[in-house]
Design a protein around this motif. Sequence first.
Motif, PDB file in Angstrom:
ATOM      1  N   THR A  37       0.822  -1.197   0.000  1.00 52.65           N
ATOM      2  CA  THR A  37       0.000   0.000   0.000  1.00 52.65           C
ATOM      3  C   THR A  37       0.861   1.254   0.000  1.00 52.65           C
ATOM      4  O   THR A  37       0.613   2.205  -0.744  1.00 52.65           O
ATOM      5  N   SER A  38       1.900   1.272   0.844  1.00 56.23           N
ATOM      6  CA  SER A  38       2.791   2.439   0.913  1.00 56.23           C
ATOM      7  C   SER A  38       3.520   2.657  -0.401  1.00 56.23           C
ATOM      8  O   SER A  38       3.666   3.796  -0.860  1.00 56.23           O
ATOM      9  N   LEU A  39       3.972   1.559  -1.015  1.00 59.47           N
ATOM     10  CA  LEU A  39       4.662   1.685  -2.295  1.00 59.47           C
ATOM     11  C   LEU A  39       3.716   2.189  -3.376  1.00 59.47           C
ATOM     12  O   LEU A  39       4.094   3.038  -4.207  1.00 59.47           O
ATOM     13  N   ALA A  40       2.488   1.680  -3.367  1.00 58.56           N
ATOM     14  CA  ALA A  40       1.512   2.127  -4.361  1.00 58.56           C
ATOM     15  C   ALA A  40       1.211   3.609  -4.197  1.00 58.56           C
ATOM     16  O   ALA A  40       1.114   4.358  -5.171  1.00 58.56           O
ATOM     17  N   ARG A  41       1.063   4.050  -2.941  1.00 62.95           N
ATOM     18  CA  ARG A  41       0.784   5.461  -2.701  1.00 62.95           C
ATOM     19  C   ARG A  41       1.955   6.325  -3.136  1.00 62.95           C
ATOM     20  O   ARG A  41       1.770   7.351  -3.794  1.00 62.95           O
ATOM     21  N   ALA A  42       3.176   5.938  -2.769  1.00 63.93           N
ATOM     22  CA  ALA A  42       4.352   6.720  -3.148  1.00 63.93           C
ATOM     23  C   ALA A  42       4.485   6.805  -4.668  1.00 63.93           C
ATOM     24  O   ALA A  42       4.776   7.875  -5.223  1.00 63.93           O
ATOM     25  N   ALA A  43       4.259   5.673  -5.336  1.00 63.41           N
ATOM     26  CA  ALA A  43       4.365   5.669  -6.799  1.00 63.41           C
ATOM     27  C   ALA A  43       3.299   6.559  -7.428  1.00 63.41           C
ATOM     28  O   ALA A  43       3.571   7.300  -8.382  1.00 63.41           O
ATOM     29  N   ALA A  62       0.276  17.081  -5.548  1.00 61.95           N
ATOM     30  CA  ALA A  62      -0.067  15.670  -5.740  1.00 61.95           C
ATOM     31  C   ALA A  62      -0.384  14.991  -4.411  1.00 61.95           C
ATOM     32  O   ALA A  62      -1.328  14.181  -4.323  1.00 61.95           O
ATOM     33  N   CYS A  63       0.364  15.307  -3.358  1.00 62.10           N
ATOM     34  CA  CYS A  63       0.103  14.708  -2.038  1.00 62.10           C
ATOM     35  C   CYS A  63      -1.264  15.100  -1.512  1.00 62.10           C
ATOM     36  O   CYS A  63      -2.018  14.252  -1.005  1.00 62.10           O
ATOM     37  N   VAL A  64      -1.597  16.382  -1.624  1.00 68.36           N
ATOM     38  CA  VAL A  64      -2.889  16.848  -1.111  1.00 68.36           C
ATOM     39  C   VAL A  64      -4.029  16.243  -1.915  1.00 68.36           C
ATOM     40  O   VAL A  64      -5.047  15.815  -1.351  1.00 68.36           O
ATOM     41  N   ILE A  65      -3.875  16.174  -3.232  1.00 62.82           N
ATOM     42  CA  ILE A  65      -4.917  15.543  -4.061  1.00 62.82           C
ATOM     43  C   ILE A  65      -5.080  14.073  -3.665  1.00 62.82           C
ATOM     44  O   ILE A  65      -6.205  13.570  -3.561  1.00 62.82           O
ATOM     45  N   TRP A  66      -3.971  13.384  -3.440  1.00 61.23           N
ATOM     46  CA  TRP A  66      -4.057  11.983  -3.017  1.00 61.23           C
ATOM     47  C   TRP A  66      -4.868  11.850  -1.730  1.00 61.23           C
ATOM     48  O   TRP A  66      -5.756  10.996  -1.621  1.00 61.23           O
ATOM     49  N   LEU A  67      -4.568  12.691  -0.744  1.00 63.11           N
ATOM     50  CA  LEU A  67      -5.257  12.606   0.543  1.00 63.11           C
ATOM     51  C   LEU A  67      -6.756  12.895   0.401  1.00 63.11           C
ATOM     52  O   LEU A  67      -7.587  12.274   1.068  1.00 63.11           O
ATOM     53  N   VAL A  68      -7.108  13.846  -0.474  1.00 60.43           N
ATOM     54  CA  VAL A  68      -8.523  14.151  -0.701  1.00 60.43           C
ATOM     55  C   VAL A  68      -9.223  12.962  -1.351  1.00 60.43           C
ATOM     56  O   VAL A  68     -10.303  12.541  -0.921  1.00 60.43           O
ATOM     57  N   VAL A  69      -8.606  12.410  -2.391  1.00 59.40           N
ATOM     58  CA  VAL A  69      -9.215  11.267  -3.087  1.00 59.40           C
ATOM     59  C   VAL A  69      -9.324  10.071  -2.148  1.00 59.40           C
ATOM     60  O   VAL A  69     -10.345   9.377  -2.116  1.00 59.40           O
ATOM     61  N   HIS A 115     -11.224   2.974  -2.030  1.00 56.94           N
ATOM     62  CA  HIS A 115     -10.958   1.753  -2.783  1.00 56.94           C
ATOM     63  C   HIS A 115     -10.494   2.128  -4.183  1.00 56.94           C
ATOM     64  O   HIS A 115     -11.024   3.051  -4.799  1.00 56.94           O
ATOM     65  N   ARG A 116      -9.478   1.421  -4.666  1.00 59.31           N
ATOM     66  CA  ARG A 116      -8.867   1.715  -5.970  1.00 59.31           C
ATOM     67  C   ARG A 116      -8.404   3.167  -6.023  1.00 59.31           C
ATOM     68  O   ARG A 116      -8.521   3.861  -7.036  1.00 59.31           O
ATOM     69  N   THR A 117      -7.848   3.652  -4.899  1.00 55.76           N
ATOM     70  CA  THR A 117      -7.444   5.051  -4.796  1.00 55.76           C
ATOM     71  C   THR A 117      -6.377   5.410  -5.819  1.00 55.76           C
ATOM     72  O   THR A 117      -6.381   6.521  -6.358  1.00 55.76           O
ATOM     73  N   VAL A 118      -5.460   4.502  -6.080  1.00 61.51           N
ATOM     74  CA  VAL A 118      -4.404   4.777  -7.060  1.00 61.51           C
ATOM     75  C   VAL A 118      -5.018   5.098  -8.416  1.00 61.51           C
ATOM     76  O   VAL A 118      -4.650   6.094  -9.069  1.00 61.51           O
ATOM     77  N   PHE A 119      -5.964   4.291  -8.841  1.00 64.54           N
ATOM     78  CA  PHE A 119      -6.593   4.507 -10.145  1.00 64.54           C
ATOM     79  C   PHE A 119      -7.328   5.841 -10.180  1.00 64.54           C
ATOM     80  O   PHE A 119      -7.152   6.634 -11.099  1.00 64.54           O
ATOM     81  N   TRP A 120      -8.173   6.076  -9.173  1.00 63.92           N
ATOM     82  CA  TRP A 120      -8.963   7.310  -9.177  1.00 63.92           C
ATOM     83  C   TRP A 120      -8.070   8.542  -9.079  1.00 63.92           C
ATOM     84  O   TRP A 120      -8.315   9.550  -9.745  1.00 63.92           O
ATOM     85  N   CYS A 121      -7.048   8.473  -8.266  1.00 61.05           N
ATOM     86  CA  CYS A 121      -6.156   9.627  -8.089  1.00 61.05           C
ATOM     87  C   CYS A 121      -5.414   9.957  -9.375  1.00 61.05           C
ATOM     88  O   CYS A 121      -5.349  11.120  -9.788  1.00 61.05           O
ATOM     89  N   LEU A 122      -4.844   8.946 -10.018  1.00 57.02           N
ATOM     90  CA  LEU A 122      -4.112   9.190 -11.258  1.00 57.02           C
ATOM     91  C   LEU A 122      -5.045   9.665 -12.370  1.00 57.02           C
ATOM     92  O   LEU A 122      -4.665  10.511 -13.187  1.00 57.02           O
ATOM     93  N   ALA A 123      -6.257   9.119 -12.407  1.00 53.33           N
ATOM     94  CA  ALA A 123      -7.229   9.583 -13.404  1.00 53.33           C
ATOM     95  C   ALA A 123      -7.557  11.053 -13.187  1.00 53.33           C
ATOM     96  O   ALA A 123      -7.627  11.841 -14.139  1.00 53.33           O
ATOM     97  N   LEU A 124      -7.742  11.440 -11.933  1.00 54.00           N
ATOM     98  CA  LEU A 124      -8.064  12.835 -11.616  1.00 54.00           C
ATOM     99  C   LEU A 124      -6.901  13.756 -11.957  1.00 54.00           C
ATOM    100  O   LEU A 124      -7.082  14.814 -12.580  1.00 54.00           O
ATOM    101  N   ALA A 165      -5.161  -3.174   0.618  1.00 52.43           N
ATOM    102  CA  ALA A 165      -4.063  -3.205  -0.329  1.00 52.43           C
ATOM    103  C   ALA A 165      -4.480  -3.822  -1.649  1.00 52.43           C
ATOM    104  O   ALA A 165      -4.129  -3.344  -2.723  1.00 52.43           O
ATOM    105  N   ALA A 166      -5.257  -4.909  -1.567  1.00 53.85           N
ATOM    106  CA  ALA A 166      -5.723  -5.548  -2.789  1.00 53.85           C
ATOM    107  C   ALA A 166      -6.608  -4.610  -3.595  1.00 53.85           C
ATOM    108  O   ALA A 166      -6.539  -4.556  -4.817  1.00 53.85           O
ATOM    109  N   ALA A 167      -7.474  -3.849  -2.893  1.00 55.86           N
ATOM    110  CA  ALA A 167      -8.354  -2.912  -3.594  1.00 55.86           C
ATOM    111  C   ALA A 167      -7.565  -1.789  -4.245  1.00 55.86           C
ATOM    112  O   ALA A 167      -7.870  -1.343  -5.347  1.00 55.86           O
ATOM    113  N   LEU A 168      -6.532  -1.320  -3.540  1.00 59.83           N
ATOM    114  CA  LEU A 168      -5.704  -0.226  -4.093  1.00 59.83           C
ATOM    115  C   LEU A 168      -4.947  -0.671  -5.334  1.00 59.83           C
ATOM    116  O   LEU A 168      -4.837   0.076  -6.320  1.00 59.83           O
ATOM    117  N   LEU A 169      -4.446  -1.874  -5.285  1.00 60.98           N
ATOM    118  CA  LEU A 169      -3.603  -2.333  -6.388  1.00 60.98           C
ATOM    119  C   LEU A 169      -4.408  -2.958  -7.499  1.00 60.98           C
ATOM    120  O   LEU A 169      -3.916  -3.060  -8.604  1.00 60.98           O
TER     121      LEU A 169
END
Length: 493
Positions: free
Chosen positions: A19-25, A105-112, A118-127, A489-493
Motif C-alpha cells: 500500500t505504501s509503495l503504491a501510494r508513493a508511486a 499531488a500529495c494533497v490531491i491523493w489525501l482528498v481522493v 478503494h482503488r485510490t491509485v486509479f482514481w487519483c491518477l485519473a483525476l 491493499a488488494a483494492a488499491l492495487l
Amino acid sequence: MSLALATQRDAARRAANRTSLARAAAILLGALLMMWPAIFNRYPLLYPDSITYLENGSPVARALFLHQLSDYYGMRSFIYSLGILPFHWNTTLWPIVALQALLTACVIWLVVQSILPHRTVFWCLALVALLSLLTSASWFVSLIMPDILGPVLYLCMYLLVFARDTLSRSERIAVAVIAWWAVASHATHLMLAAGICVLLAAFWVVFRRGFMSGRLRAVGGLAAIVMLAAASQFALHAYLYGEPSLNGERPPFLTARLIADGPGRWYLEQHCSETKFAGCGRVRELRGDADQFLWGADGVWKTSSVEAQGQMLHEEIPFALATLRTYPRAQLSKSAANFWQQLSSFEIGFDANGWMVQQFVHVLPSEKARFEQSRQAVNDLPFDFLSMIQNWTVAASLVLIAIFGILLWGRWTPRLVGLAVVIIPAVLANAFVTGVLSTVEDRYQSRVVWLVPFLAATLTFVWLAHRQAEPLFTTGNEEVTQKTESEVAAALL
C-alpha cells in the motif's frame, strides 16, 4: 495458534508495504504529470512577480539569520520567498517546481483517499491526468509563484475539517504546515481562509446535527492555523521594518480600484476643496486604469514621493468609506460587474517581457541563457488553445456537478458535502476579493478555477464507484466500511 497469528501479521505487514509503495508511486507519478508544462516549456514558467519573489528571499534570510538588516525587502510575501529559497539558492528553479508538484499531488491523493478509499491509485491518477491536461492546475504548478498554494490551501482546509479521521498523525501535521505556509504566502489566501473559517462556523451553527456534526473543534483548529499565519506575518514585518503589518510596503490596491471604477475619481473631483486626501493634488492625472495608477512609469503611485505614498496607504480605508457613502449605488453596481467579469475570466497565459530577462542578471545570472531558450521567452506557448480547452472543461464541469449532484441525491456523505462547501465558496470569494478589491485579471481566477473540474470529477468518480457496488456509503457518520489491511491493499492495487 501463535503460528497462525504470526502468518496473519506477516501478511498484514506485506500488504501495508504494498500500500505504501503504491501510494508513493501514485504521488510521484502524479507530480511528474503536473510538471509537464515546465518540461514542455524547457524551463519553469515565470511571471514578472516571480522575479521579486526570488530576489526577496536572500535579504530577508540575511536579516533573520545574520541580523544584516536592510531598508527595503520588497512588497511580496516574505514567507513564500523564504520557503522557496532553500530550493533555488539563486541557482536553479527546477526544485521549486518539483516541490509545488509534490505538495499538490500529495494533497490531491489525501482528498481522493478520503472519499474514494478503494482503488485510490486509479482514481487519483485519473483525476490528476484530467486536471493536468484539461485545466490550468499543472500550469500553476510549473509557475514560480504562490498561486498554486491557494487551491492547495482550500483542499487542506477540507482535509483538516471534514476528513481529519482519514489522516494519520504525521499527515495531519504535514497538512497543517502546508496550510500555514499557503495562508502566509499571499494576502488573498489569508482573506479567503479567514472567510471560509467564518463560513464553516456559521454552517456549524445551522447544521451542527447534520454534516457539521462534531466538527467545531476542527474548525477551531483551522482558525488557529490562520491566526498563526497572520501572527507570523505581523512578527516578521515588525522585525524587518520595526512596525507590525500584514502586507508590508504594499501599494494602495483598493484606492486604485475605486478610482478606476469611477466613483473614487468623482469623489476627489467633487470634494477635494473640503478634504485633503493625497490624490487631490493630482486629480487631472487620474485615469480609469488601475494598473496604470499603480505600475505605470508615469503613474500616480510610482511618481509620488515616499511621504505621499505613505499618506495614500494611511487614507485608503477612510477614502473607500467616503466614496461608498457618497456613491453607494454606482460603486456597488460597478463592483458587481467587476465580480462577474473576474468570475468568468480565467484564460491561461504567462507571456515573457524584456524586464524579466534583464533581471536575470541580478537574480539568476547563470540561468538567463536557459530561460531565453524556453518557449515562454519567445512567446511560443499555445495559450489560446489551452484557454479554449479550459473554458469548455469548466462549462462541462458545471453541467456534470448538476447531473451527478442529482444522481447522488440522498447519498451525499458529509465529506462530499464538505468538499463542495469549501470549493464553491472559495472560487466565488476569490473572484470577489480580486475583482472587487484589486483588479480584474485572468490569472487571478485561473489559479483556482480548476477546483470546479476537481469537484465535478470527484462526483463522477463517486457515482461510478457506487455503480460498481463498492460499499462507500453508510447511514451513520462513518463513510466507509472497515477492511483488513490486506483487503485494502488488494483494492488499491
